[in-house]
Design an enzyme around this catalytic site. Structure first.
Site, PDB file in Angstrom:
ATOM      1  N   SER A   1      -9.591  -1.051   7.254  1.00 10.33           N
ATOM      2  CA  SER A   1      -9.093  -0.869   5.887  1.00 10.33           C
ATOM      3  C   SER A   1      -8.398  -2.061   5.247  1.00 10.33           C
ATOM      4  O   SER A   1      -8.097  -2.018   4.058  1.00 10.33           O
ATOM      5  CB  SER A   1      -8.154   0.323   5.835  1.00 10.33           C
ATOM      6  OG  SER A   1      -8.923   1.499   5.792  1.00 10.33           O
TER       7      SER A   1
ATOM      8  N   LYS B   1       0.849  -1.194   0.000  1.00  8.11           N
ATOM      9  CA  LYS B   1       0.000   0.000   0.000  1.00  8.11           C
ATOM     10  C   LYS B   1       0.885   1.244   0.000  1.00  8.11           C
ATOM     11  O   LYS B   1       1.910   1.269   0.698  1.00  8.11           O
ATOM     12  CB  LYS B   1      -0.882  -0.058   1.250  1.00  8.11           C
ATOM     13  CG  LYS B   1      -1.956   1.010   1.363  1.00  8.11           C
ATOM     14  CD  LYS B   1      -2.796   0.766   2.626  1.00  8.11           C
ATOM     15  CE  LYS B   1      -3.925   1.745   2.812  1.00  8.11           C
ATOM     16  NZ  LYS B   1      -4.755   1.451   3.995  1.00  8.11           N
TER      17      LYS B   1
ATOM     18  N   SER C   1      -9.594   1.329   3.044  1.00  6.29           N
ATOM     19  CA  SER C   1      -8.745   2.123   2.182  1.00  6.29           C
ATOM     20  C   SER C   1      -7.660   1.321   1.449  1.00  6.29           C
ATOM     21  O   SER C   1      -7.047   1.854   0.528  1.00  6.29           O
ATOM     22  CB  SER C   1      -8.069   3.216   3.002  1.00  6.29           C
ATOM     23  OG  SER C   1      -7.237   2.670   3.996  1.00  6.29           O
TER      24      SER C   1
HETATM   25  N1  GLN Z   1     -13.174   3.479   6.843  1.00  3.52           N
HETATM   26  C1  GLN Z   1     -12.363   3.835   7.954  1.00  3.52           C
HETATM   27  C2  GLN Z   1     -11.971   5.286   7.862  1.00  3.52           C
HETATM   28  O1  GLN Z   1     -12.278   5.890   6.899  1.00  3.52           O
HETATM   29  C3  GLN Z   1     -11.185   2.928   8.051  1.00  3.52           C
HETATM   30  C4  GLN Z   1      -9.931   3.476   7.508  1.00  3.52           C
HETATM   31  C5  GLN Z   1      -8.712   2.650   7.777  1.00  3.52           C
HETATM   32  O2  GLN Z   1      -8.767   1.582   8.394  1.00  3.52           O
HETATM   33  N2  GLN Z   1      -7.568   3.175   7.370  1.00  3.52           N
HETATM   34  O3  GLN Z   1     -11.356   5.820   8.724  1.00  3.52           O
END
Ligand code: GLN
Length: 500
Positions: free
Chosen positions: A155, A56, A131
């Site tokens: 994410s 990532k 994400s």
């Molecule tokens: N959907 C969550 C957020 O927007 C999770 C994001 C993540 O785990 N980086 O914060």
């Protein structure tokens, strides 16, 4: 899995990549000769030597991009490598490229990337989740057997569920965060997306452990089960989040959130499971029981507070962590500025996307002087309550009895929907946040959680997750590996695996 290679590996990667755009950067002309021959350990996933993997783009790999999906850092080359990546390289695996993400990890679709949109390999008109959407899509398409992501509130597990792959969020501190660009430091872990549970275990085995460069990292405590302990997946007690518990949490969300009635309604609706996800959850229950496990319905009373607590803490930490992006040390900066303050303002105004700005504002709001009690400290107390709820279910024997034995793991949905359409589809940004209800608890409590695919509905994967006590990754992997052997999950059309 197709038995004969359809083309060269590089041609395969390029063809998929044209359709899914999972990578922000890919090493050109990746050589085929580096793939391992099928040898001992390879099919069990213990061999990592020769395997390509994706990272990532908020995790540092020297010489590669480190954009974090942001205009502000687009084009930045990382001068160093994250510990987790270094350990994989030491095991003989090699980085194929850097994958797309929601800007700084903020989102659930990867559509918040300022760089490009990533498509789901099962249906390219839909998102891959987020994400870590690029990493999940790359694994689902067979471009790589595994990838690294980060999980702050879901994410890794949510895109794994959208793309039909395995996704592990390790216990807090089990994997070094050195080299992960911080979003919310007290919640996040580097996590793994993988084609099989065996592979996930091998990668976890390679990257875990104490790192002097991350003071929050630690080795598994002496009493923790060994990583290669119980391949038989012997019968376990699995707590299942009951339909009543979910209904209660949703009712409380609808009643309790501050805001207009329509906001409350949207939040409750967004977190209620769509029919296909409910069916997938039921399938998982039936099969886990068929495998000999004892299922026990459980409630998590503090579930209803999960999302507000998560977004209070995550944005508070984000507002502090992102303060470093000022145009002085790294990233893009405007060509002209009147003074240093003007330089910082212009850099952040032009560099951050709307979701990031929203969260920085929210974070500074909840931390502003005189109001910490009302928001931030309250969220921390809720966090302790959530942690305690899980400890009571999973924790020491004193909580268990013959009728309500302590659980070895807890089965929960991952996300209320399957992969949605472009631009949020039926799930607008506020609803996407409310839908983090099932994933964010593991981060608030610091517990490991393993998402795995259980059903295909309308051509789209549905995943579920198992949560365990801290440093019980081995038990979760054992459970899911046995499940996967009994109920293997298909791949998207045109998938080919170039590795054993
Ligand atoms: N959907 C969550 C957020 O927007 C999770 C994001 C993540 O785990 N980086 O914060």
């Amino acid at each position: 899995m197709a038995s004969t290679a359809p083309e060269t590996y590089w041609a395969y990667c390029s063809r998929w990549e044209e359709q899914i755009r999972a990578f922000i950067e890919m090493k050109a002309g990746a050589p085929d000769k580096m793939f391992p021959a099928a040898g001992p350990g390879a099919s069990q996933g213990t061999g990592l030597a020769g395997l390509p993997f994706a990272v990532k783009d908020n995790i540092a790999v020297q010489g590669f991009s480190l954009s974090c999906g942001s205009k502000l850092l687009e084009g930045l080359r990382s001068p160093y490598t994250a510990t987790a990546v270094q350990k994989l390289e030491a095991a003989g695996a090699w980085v194929l490229g850097k994958t797309n993400l929601d800007e700084f990890g903020m989102g659930s679709s990867t559509d918040n990337s300022a760089i490009q949109q990533t498509n789901n390999p099962w249906d390219t008109s839909r998102v891959a989740g987020g994400s870590s959407g690029g990493s999940a899509a790359a694994v689902a398409a067979g471009i790589v057997p595994f990838a690294l992501g980060s999980d702050t509130g879901g994410s890794v597990r949510q895109p794994a569920s959208f793309c039909g792959v395995v996704g592990l969020k390790p216990s807090y501190g089990a994997v070094s965060r050195y080299g992960l660009v911080a979003y919310a430091s007290s919640l996040e872990s580097i996590g793994i997306l993988a084609d099989t549970t065996a592979r996930c275990r091998a990668v976890f085995g390679a990257i875990r452990g104490k790192d002097p460069l991350d003071q929050t990292s630690q080795d598994a405590p002496a009493g923790a089960a060994p990583l290669y302990g119980d391949p038989s997946g012997s019968p376990k007690v699995i707590g299942v989040l009951s339909a009543e518990a979910i209904a209660k949490a949703l009712a409380a969300v609808a009643a309790g959130i501050e805001g207009s009635p329509s906001t409350k309604e949207t939040a409750a609706q967004a977190a209620s499971l769509e029919q296909e996800v409910q069916q997938g959850f039921d399938v998982a229950k039936t099969r886990l029981a068929a495998l000999g496990h004892r299922l026990r319905e459980v409630e998590i009373p503090s579930l209803k507070y999960g999302v507000p607590a998560y977004y209070t803490i995550a944005t508070a930490e984000a507002s502090a962590n992102l303060a470093r992006f000022d145009g002085v040390r790294y990233g893009r900066r405007p060509s002209e500025a009147e003074n240093p303050e003007d330089l910082i303002d212009k850099t952040r105004e032009a560099g951050f996307g709307p979701e990031v700005k929203l969260r920085i504002l929210l974070g500074t709001f909840v931390l502003r002087s005189g109001f910490q009690d009302r928001y931030y400290l309250r969220a921390q107390r809720i966090r302790m309550g959530i942690r305690r709820s899980f400890e009571e279910l999973l924790g020491s024997a004193e909580y268990g009895s013959a009728e309500t034995p302590r659980c070895d793991a807890i089965l929960m949905p991952v996300f209320p929907t399957r992969a949605f359409g472009r631009g949020g589809g039926t799930l607008p940004p506020f609803a996407q946040k409310a839908a983090d209800l099932y994933t964010c608890c593991a981060n608030l409590a610091g517990l490991p959680a393993l998402a795995f695919p259980v059903s295909l509905s309308g051509g789209l994967p549905v995943g579920v997750q198992l949560l365990g006590r801290a440093f019980s990754e081995a038990a979760l992997l054992d459970l899911v590996e046995a499940y996967e052997q009994a109920y293997p999950f298909p791949h998207p059309a045109a998938y080919h695996a170039f590795w054993p």
